[in-house]
Design an enzyme around this catalytic site. Structure first.
Site, PDB file in Angstrom:
ATOM      1  N   MET A 158     -19.095 -21.569 -18.426  1.00 62.96           N
ATOM      2  CA  MET A 158     -20.136 -22.569 -18.188  1.00 62.96           C
ATOM      3  C   MET A 158     -19.915 -23.183 -16.807  1.00 62.96           C
ATOM      4  O   MET A 158     -18.787 -23.210 -16.342  1.00 62.96           O
ATOM      5  CB  MET A 158     -20.072 -23.658 -19.252  1.00 62.96           C
ATOM      6  CG  MET A 158     -20.395 -23.181 -20.653  1.00 62.96           C
ATOM      7  SD  MET A 158     -22.050 -22.447 -20.806  1.00 62.96           S
ATOM      8  CE  MET A 158     -23.085 -23.922 -20.738  1.00 62.96           C
TER       9      MET A 158
ATOM     10  N   GLY B 105     -17.059 -30.929 -19.580  1.00 57.97           N
ATOM     11  CA  GLY B 105     -17.435 -29.546 -19.793  1.00 57.97           C
ATOM     12  C   GLY B 105     -18.758 -29.342 -19.113  1.00 57.97           C
ATOM     13  O   GLY B 105     -18.903 -29.692 -17.967  1.00 57.97           O
ATOM     14  N   CYS B 106     -19.722 -28.899 -19.835  1.00 54.73           N
ATOM     15  CA  CYS B 106     -20.933 -28.555 -19.134  1.00 54.73           C
ATOM     16  C   CYS B 106     -22.111 -28.750 -20.042  1.00 54.73           C
ATOM     17  O   CYS B 106     -21.968 -28.990 -21.224  1.00 54.73           O
ATOM     18  CB  CYS B 106     -20.865 -27.136 -18.699  1.00 54.73           C
ATOM     19  SG  CYS B 106     -19.329 -26.427 -19.207  1.00 54.73           S
ATOM     20  N   ILE B 107     -23.254 -28.664 -19.433  1.00 55.28           N
ATOM     21  CA  ILE B 107     -24.477 -29.036 -20.109  1.00 55.28           C
ATOM     22  C   ILE B 107     -25.304 -27.794 -20.386  1.00 55.28           C
ATOM     23  O   ILE B 107     -25.390 -26.940 -19.552  1.00 55.28           O
ATOM     24  CB  ILE B 107     -25.284 -29.998 -19.229  1.00 55.28           C
ATOM     25  CG1 ILE B 107     -24.399 -31.128 -18.735  1.00 55.28           C
ATOM     26  CG2 ILE B 107     -26.488 -30.512 -19.954  1.00 55.28           C
ATOM     27  CD1 ILE B 107     -23.793 -31.966 -19.801  1.00 55.28           C
TER      28      ILE B 107
END
Lengths: 410, 107
Positions: A158, B105-107
């Site tokens: 990610m 973290g991430c989206i």
């Protein structure tokens, strides 16, 4: 004459060019847009190609058809961005483009070569991507004659463009193999670095439930180290092995190589950007729009659209010497195709995760939020027309840039 | 493994629901040793400390914990070794041991 240069004529670059020629006095401004390629891709359409719903022709058109005549268009690779000299060096004719203001909209790309074993002799034979038109078309050919087996969908790392697309791929695969009469012979598994099906907890739970209903397996917190193409297996850094017959990969997504060459990006070549104003963190006359930013919001066309809305208003203030307003809220709005003619709509921003409720859309809506409906599927299908005819040309969309709580059950 | 409430008493600092330090300034090397044990790491070696110190320096500079890729690209410890040092989710584990919040973290 003041000079404004836009790097990248993708979704964000094209939209902002169209808006700027309307807002700025074009007798005082010269706008130049640079892109390496002549072709514009409707990237949300790639998802539908492997299943034969769209073909290549549905997703490509010439970039020039969408760029305003007042803007100078240069087709050339970009060699170097030199913000300390306020200029950009092009590869074509070694030309320099000086600027007063720069907009970086160079996007994000997939990089399969970042994972050992991926883009080697089994590439587009038993290993496919669908984030490029070539990959999506090759995968379509493979699926037409595939007799079933273990299909693994792996997200390498990610962030990725359109973080819901891998789920949509699996939902559509479930539907497609039902239609082909071979669903009982296909094992579908999502292998993801995330702790669940999606990044945002509430949506992750709903989407996880849908995966389960459809009999799709989920392997979480899996960071791929390498592919063993002859063994047909992937290995994680902590040596977990997952075997496949068909590997569909979302390769590592990174910003453009020119960002790295110019020394203005992070580890993934994304440009550090002020979260609420979209100005480049390190430069006062540079703005960053679309997937090229390092912002903690989705890399998606809807986000680029809301960014452009906010940017235009702010830029008109900025050139008159006023302060930038912290008005970008990270708004994203995504239709999720869930198979069998249904879809889900999610709407969220930096602070508010996707909530259930209804999304009011004047003239057409409301669309149900965080629930599967046929209407949401039609919203998604209608969107391709809106993209080419309204969105890219920077015409008014009936959706405000900032997220609204109207209709949401909080 | 202790519950978050037990850990709070033991460390005498504020923790969030997942047992991450709320205030990075409360952190001490002793807290790192205790949190490492909670994460199943019996002893922190020099290599562990190289990563922990990198992560804390990164946080001071950027205001958020580094991603896994940032750690491997800049700390001098390759990804494979990171997983041996901090098994299962090194980015998250190091952030916790280093007294930082959970990585977005991430989206």
């Amino acid at each position: 004459m003041k000079r404004l240069v836009i790097l990248g004529a993708g979704t964000a670059g094209t939209m902002v060019a169209n808006r700027l020629v309307r807002e700025l006095d074009m007798e005082e401004w010269k706008i130049t847009i640079v892109d390496e390629y002549e072709t514009h891709y409707y990237q949300p359409g790639f998802l539908f190609i492997p299943f034969g719903i769209y073909n290549k022709k549905d997703v490509i058109k010439p970039k020039r058809d969408f760029l305003p005549p007042e803007v100078e268009v240069i087709i050339s690779p970009i060699e170097l961005i030199e913000p300390d000299k306020n200029r950009v060096r092009l590869r074509r004719d070694d030309r320099y483009l000086p600027y007063d203001y720069l907009i970086i909209a160079t996007g994000a790309k997939t990089n399969p070569e970042e994972t050992p074993g991926m883009k080697e002799h089994e590439w587009h034979k038993s290993i496919y991507d669908f984030y490029t038109v070539e990959g999506a078309v090759a995968l379509h050919k493979h699926l037409r004659t595939w007799q079933g087996g273990r299909l693994i969908l792996n997200i390498a790392e990610m962030p990725i463009k359109c973080p819901v697309a891998p789920l949509e791929f699996l939902f559509l695969a479930d539907w497609y193999f039902h239609e082909q009469g071979i669903r009982d012979r296909v094992d579908l598994t999502l292998v993801t670095p995330l702790p669940g099906a999606f990044t945002k907890p509430k949506a992750a739970q709903l989407l996880g439930d849908i995966l389960e209903e459809k009999g799709i397996n989920l392997v979480t917190e899996y960071n791929i180290e390498r592919v063993e193409p002859d063994e047909k297996a992937i290995y994680s850094f902590d040596e977990r092995k997952v075997e496949y017959d068909l590997l569909v990969t979302i390769p590592v997504n990174m910003g453009d190589a020119v960002i790295e060459r110019s020394g203005i990006g992070d580890e993934l070549n994304f440009v550090p950007t002020e979260k609420y104003t979209l100005k480049a963190r390190d430069f006062d006359n540079v703005f960053v729009l679309g997937d090229a930013t390092n912002l903690p919001t989705s890399k998606a066309g809807s986000v680029a659209h809301f960014e452009v809305d906010v940017f235009i208003e702010n830029f008109m203030r900025y050139i008159d010497g006023l302060d930038l307003l912290p008005t970008f809220d990270g708004h994203a709005n995504c239709y999720i195709e869930s198979g069998f003619g249904k879809g889900i709509l999610i709407d969220f921003n930096y602070d508010v995760e996707p909530l259930p409720g209804n999304f009011p859309l004047p003239g057409v809506g409301p669309f149900a939020l965080l629930r599967e409906t046929r209407m949401n599927h039609w919203g998604k299908m209608m969107f391709r027309w809106m993209y080419w005819n309204i969105l890219l040309k920077g015409k008014e969309m009936p959706i405000p840039a900032q997220m609204s709580m109207a209709g949401k059950w909080s | 493994m202790s519950t978050v409430a037990e850990l709070k008493d033991k460390l005498n600092v504020e923790l969030d629901a997942e047992g991450f330090l709320v205030n990075p300034d409360d952190w001490t090397p002793e807290i790192a040793e205790i949190l490492a044990k909670e994460e199943g790491i019996e002893e922190l070696t020099d290599r562990h400390w190289q990563v922990i110190n990198f992560v804390r320096d990164y946080f001071k500079e950027h205001g958020e914990p580094p991603t896994l890729r940032a750690i491997t690209k800049r700390s001098g410890v390759p990804t494979k070794e990171l997983y041996q040092l901090f098994p299962k989710g090194p980015a998250k584990k190091v952030a916790r041991i280093a007294g930082l919040g959970k990585p977005k973290g991430c989206i």
